[in-house]
Write a protein that holds these residues in place. Structure first.
Motif, PDB file in Angstrom:
ATOM      1  N   ARG A  96     -43.970 -21.840  17.847  1.00 40.85           N
ATOM      2  CA  ARG A  96     -42.384 -21.434  17.604  1.00 40.85           C
ATOM      3  C   ARG A  96     -41.793 -20.951  18.691  1.00 40.85           C
ATOM      4  NH1 ARG A  96     -41.957 -16.098  14.262  1.00 40.85           N
ATOM      5  NH2 ARG A  96     -44.197 -15.006  15.138  1.00 40.85           N
ATOM      6  N   PHE A  97     -40.346 -21.029  18.582  1.00 35.43           N
ATOM      7  CA  PHE A  97     -39.708 -20.091  19.726  1.00 35.43           C
ATOM      8  C   PHE A  97     -39.412 -18.639  19.229  1.00 35.43           C
ATOM      9  CE2 PHE A  97     -38.755 -24.437  20.975  1.00 35.43           C
ATOM     10  CZ  PHE A  97     -39.363 -24.549  22.408  1.00 35.43           C
ATOM     11  N   VAL A  98     -39.425 -17.657  20.208  1.00 35.57           N
ATOM     12  CA  VAL A  98     -39.382 -16.285  19.626  1.00 35.57           C
ATOM     13  C   VAL A  98     -38.542 -15.780  20.784  1.00 35.57           C
ATOM     14  CG1 VAL A  98     -41.212 -15.950  17.856  1.00 35.57           C
ATOM     15  CG2 VAL A  98     -41.549 -15.478  20.486  1.00 35.57           C
ATOM     16  N   THR A  99     -37.896 -14.723  20.537  1.00 36.10           N
ATOM     17  CA  THR A  99     -37.066 -14.023  21.770  1.00 36.10           C
ATOM     18  C   THR A  99     -37.731 -12.381  21.835  1.00 36.10           C
ATOM     19  OG1 THR A  99     -34.990 -14.880  20.847  1.00 36.10           O
ATOM     20  CG2 THR A  99     -35.068 -12.815  22.300  1.00 36.10           C
ATOM     21  N   VAL A 100     -38.126 -12.209  22.995  1.00 29.87           N
ATOM     22  CA  VAL A 100     -38.833 -10.908  23.146  1.00 29.87           C
ATOM     23  C   VAL A 100     -38.105 -10.142  24.131  1.00 29.87           C
ATOM     24  CG1 VAL A 100     -41.086 -11.875  22.989  1.00 29.87           C
ATOM     25  CG2 VAL A 100     -40.172 -11.844  25.248  1.00 29.87           C
ATOM     26  N   ARG A 101     -38.238  -8.806  24.130  1.00 28.48           N
ATOM     27  CA  ARG A 101     -37.508  -7.898  24.941  1.00 28.48           C
ATOM     28  C   ARG A 101     -38.430  -7.282  26.026  1.00 28.48           C
ATOM     29  NH1 ARG A 101     -32.478  -8.269  24.072  1.00 28.48           N
ATOM     30  NH2 ARG A 101     -31.784  -8.548  22.129  1.00 28.48           N
ATOM     31  N   TRP A 102     -38.145  -7.483  27.221  1.00 29.49           N
ATOM     32  CA  TRP A 102     -39.181  -6.763  28.560  1.00 29.49           C
ATOM     33  C   TRP A 102     -39.212  -4.996  28.149  1.00 29.49           C
ATOM     34  CZ3 TRP A 102     -41.994 -10.521  29.353  1.00 29.49           C
ATOM     35  CH2 TRP A 102     -41.565 -11.805  29.681  1.00 29.49           C
ATOM     36  N   ARG A 103     -40.115  -4.462  28.464  1.00 29.61           N
ATOM     37  CA  ARG A 103     -40.122  -3.007  28.397  1.00 29.61           C
ATOM     38  C   ARG A 103     -39.066  -2.946  29.632  1.00 29.61           C
ATOM     39  NH1 ARG A 103     -43.999  -0.486  25.458  1.00 29.61           N
ATOM     40  NH2 ARG A 103     -45.783  -1.726  24.808  1.00 29.61           N
ATOM     41  N   GLU A 104     -38.557  -1.515  29.491  1.00 28.94           N
ATOM     42  CA  GLU A 104     -37.867  -1.012  30.532  1.00 28.94           C
ATOM     43  C   GLU A 104     -38.419  -0.640  31.683  1.00 28.94           C
ATOM     44  OE1 GLU A 104     -34.313   0.266  31.999  1.00 28.94           O
ATOM     45  OE2 GLU A 104     -34.504  -0.354  29.713  1.00 28.94           O
ATOM     46  N   GLY A 105     -38.105  -1.231  32.687  1.00 33.86           N
ATOM     47  CA  GLY A 105     -38.607  -0.953  34.274  1.00 33.86           C
ATOM     48  C   GLY A 105     -39.280  -2.260  34.457  1.00 33.86           C
ATOM     49  N   THR A 106     -39.458  -3.087  33.708  1.00 33.60           N
ATOM     50  CA  THR A 106     -40.361  -4.123  33.921  1.00 33.60           C
ATOM     51  C   THR A 106     -39.215  -5.467  34.341  1.00 33.60           C
ATOM     52  OG1 THR A 106     -41.873  -3.749  32.232  1.00 33.60           O
ATOM     53  CG2 THR A 106     -42.097  -6.126  32.841  1.00 33.60           C
ATOM     54  N   GLY A 107     -39.892  -5.867  35.411  1.00 35.21           N
ATOM     55  CA  GLY A 107     -39.198  -7.124  36.330  1.00 35.21           C
ATOM     56  C   GLY A 107     -39.277  -8.299  35.314  1.00 35.21           C
ATOM     57  N   PRO A 108     -38.331  -8.935  34.936  1.00 35.64           N
ATOM     58  CA  PRO A 108     -38.205 -10.120  34.154  1.00 35.64           C
ATOM     59  C   PRO A 108     -38.816 -11.476  34.985  1.00 35.64           C
ATOM     60  CG  PRO A 108     -35.851  -9.134  33.845  1.00 35.64           C
ATOM     61  CD  PRO A 108     -36.714  -8.528  35.038  1.00 35.64           C
ATOM     62  N   ALA A 109     -38.715 -11.322  36.257  1.00 35.20           N
ATOM     63  CA  ALA A 109     -39.321 -12.699  37.040  1.00 35.20           C
ATOM     64  C   ALA A 109     -40.816 -12.503  37.032  1.00 35.20           C
ATOM     65  CB  ALA A 109     -38.627 -12.421  38.502  1.00 35.20           C
ATOM     66  N   TRP A 110     -41.334 -11.346  37.537  1.00 31.74           N
ATOM     67  CA  TRP A 110     -43.075 -11.051  37.545  1.00 31.74           C
ATOM     68  C   TRP A 110     -43.365 -11.421  36.127  1.00 31.74           C
ATOM     69  CZ3 TRP A 110     -45.619  -7.630  35.222  1.00 31.74           C
ATOM     70  CH2 TRP A 110     -45.239  -6.262  35.320  1.00 31.74           C
ATOM     71  N   ALA A 111     -42.744 -10.713  35.012  1.00 37.54           N
ATOM     72  CA  ALA A 111     -43.436 -10.720  33.843  1.00 37.54           C
ATOM     73  C   ALA A 111     -43.282 -11.931  33.057  1.00 37.54           C
ATOM     74  CB  ALA A 111     -42.544  -9.656  32.863  1.00 37.54           C
ATOM     75  N   GLY A 112     -42.109 -12.720  33.246  1.00 36.82           N
ATOM     76  CA  GLY A 112     -42.216 -13.959  32.838  1.00 36.82           C
ATOM     77  C   GLY A 112     -43.194 -15.037  33.287  1.00 36.82           C
ATOM     78  N   GLY A 113     -43.498 -14.931  34.801  1.00 32.75           N
ATOM     79  CA  GLY A 113     -44.315 -15.725  35.157  1.00 32.75           C
ATOM     80  C   GLY A 113     -45.792 -15.517  34.838  1.00 32.75           C
ATOM     81  N   LEU A 114     -46.181 -14.065  34.809  1.00 35.21           N
ATOM     82  CA  LEU A 114     -47.177 -13.581  34.436  1.00 35.21           C
ATOM     83  C   LEU A 114     -47.776 -14.049  32.872  1.00 35.21           C
ATOM     84  CD1 LEU A 114     -49.915 -12.397  35.366  1.00 35.21           C
ATOM     85  CD2 LEU A 114     -48.872 -10.170  34.286  1.00 35.21           C
ATOM     86  N   LEU A 115     -46.771 -13.936  31.915  1.00 32.30           N
ATOM     87  CA  LEU A 115     -46.888 -14.131  30.555  1.00 32.30           C
ATOM     88  C   LEU A 115     -47.263 -15.819  30.486  1.00 32.30           C
ATOM     89  CD1 LEU A 115     -46.990 -13.399  27.687  1.00 32.30           C
ATOM     90  CD2 LEU A 115     -44.621 -13.527  27.541  1.00 32.30           C
TER      91      LEU A 115
END
Length: 154
Positions: A96-115
Motif C-alpha cells: 500500500r501507499f503510505v505517507t511518512v514524515r521525516w524526522r526533524e533534521g533528516t535530509g529527505p534525499a539521503w533518507a529516501g534513498g536509504l529507505l
C-alpha cells in the motif's frame, strides 16, 4: 569548480570499483573502458543532481539509520519472501501507499534513498513539509523506517 570535481570523483571511484567487480579479469583495455564509462556516468549523475536541485539535507539520525539498515534489510527480505510464498499459494498480498514524515533534521534525499534500498519500502515521491509517499509491504513500519521518520503513517 573544486566542489564539482570532488562530487564527480565521489561518483567515479565507486562506479569504476563496481565495474572492476563485475568483470572477470582486469586488462588495460577493460580498465580504460570502465574508467571512461564511469566518468560519463559520474558527469551525468552530477548534471541530474544539479538539474533536480537535490541536496543532502540534514544529517540528524544518520548514524542510527545506518546501524538499523542491516537488520532492516534482513527483516524486510524475510517479509518479502513470506509475501511471495503467500502469493504462490493463491493468497492476494497487496502493498500500500503510505505517507511518512521525516524526522526533524533528516535530509529527505539521503533518507529516501536509504529507505528505498530495502524491499520493505520504496519512496515514490518527496512531498512538501518533510513528507514522502512510500510504497510499503503489508505490515507495520520496519526498524529503518522507524529510525528515519516520526513514526506516523498516513
Amino acid at each position: 569548480m573544486a566542489r564539482a570535481s570532488v562530487e564527480v570523483l565521489a561518483w567515479w571511484v565507486p562506479l569504476v570499483a563496481l565495474q572492476m567487480l563485475l568483470i572477470g579479469s582486469v586488462s588495460r583495455p577493460e580498465l580504460a573502458v570502465a574508467a571512461a564509462g564511469a566518468l560519463l556516468a559520474a558527469l551525468a549523475a552530477r548534471a541530474v543532481r544539479v538539474a533536480a536541485g537535490a541536496r543532502l539535507g540534514g544529517t540528524a539520525g544518520w548514524a542510527h539509520a545506518l546501524l538499523s539498515w542491516p537488520g532492516a534489510l534482513v527483516a524486510d527480505t524475510w517479509r518479502l519472501a513470506r509475501a511471495v510464498v503467500r502469493t504462490l499459494r493463491g493468497h492476494r498480498v497487496v502493498g500500500r501507499f503510505v505517507t511518512v514524515r521525516w524526522r526533524e533534521g533528516t535530509g529527505p534525499a539521503w533518507a529516501g534513498g536509504l529507505l528505498s534500498t530495502t524491499p520493505g519500502a520504496y519512496v515514490v515521491d518527496q512531498g512538501p513539509e518533510r513528507a514522502a509517499l512510500v510504497h510499503a509491504l503489508p505490515g507495520g513500519a520496519g526498524s529503518l523506517e522507524t529510525a528515519l521518520t516520526t513514526g506516523g503513517r498516513g
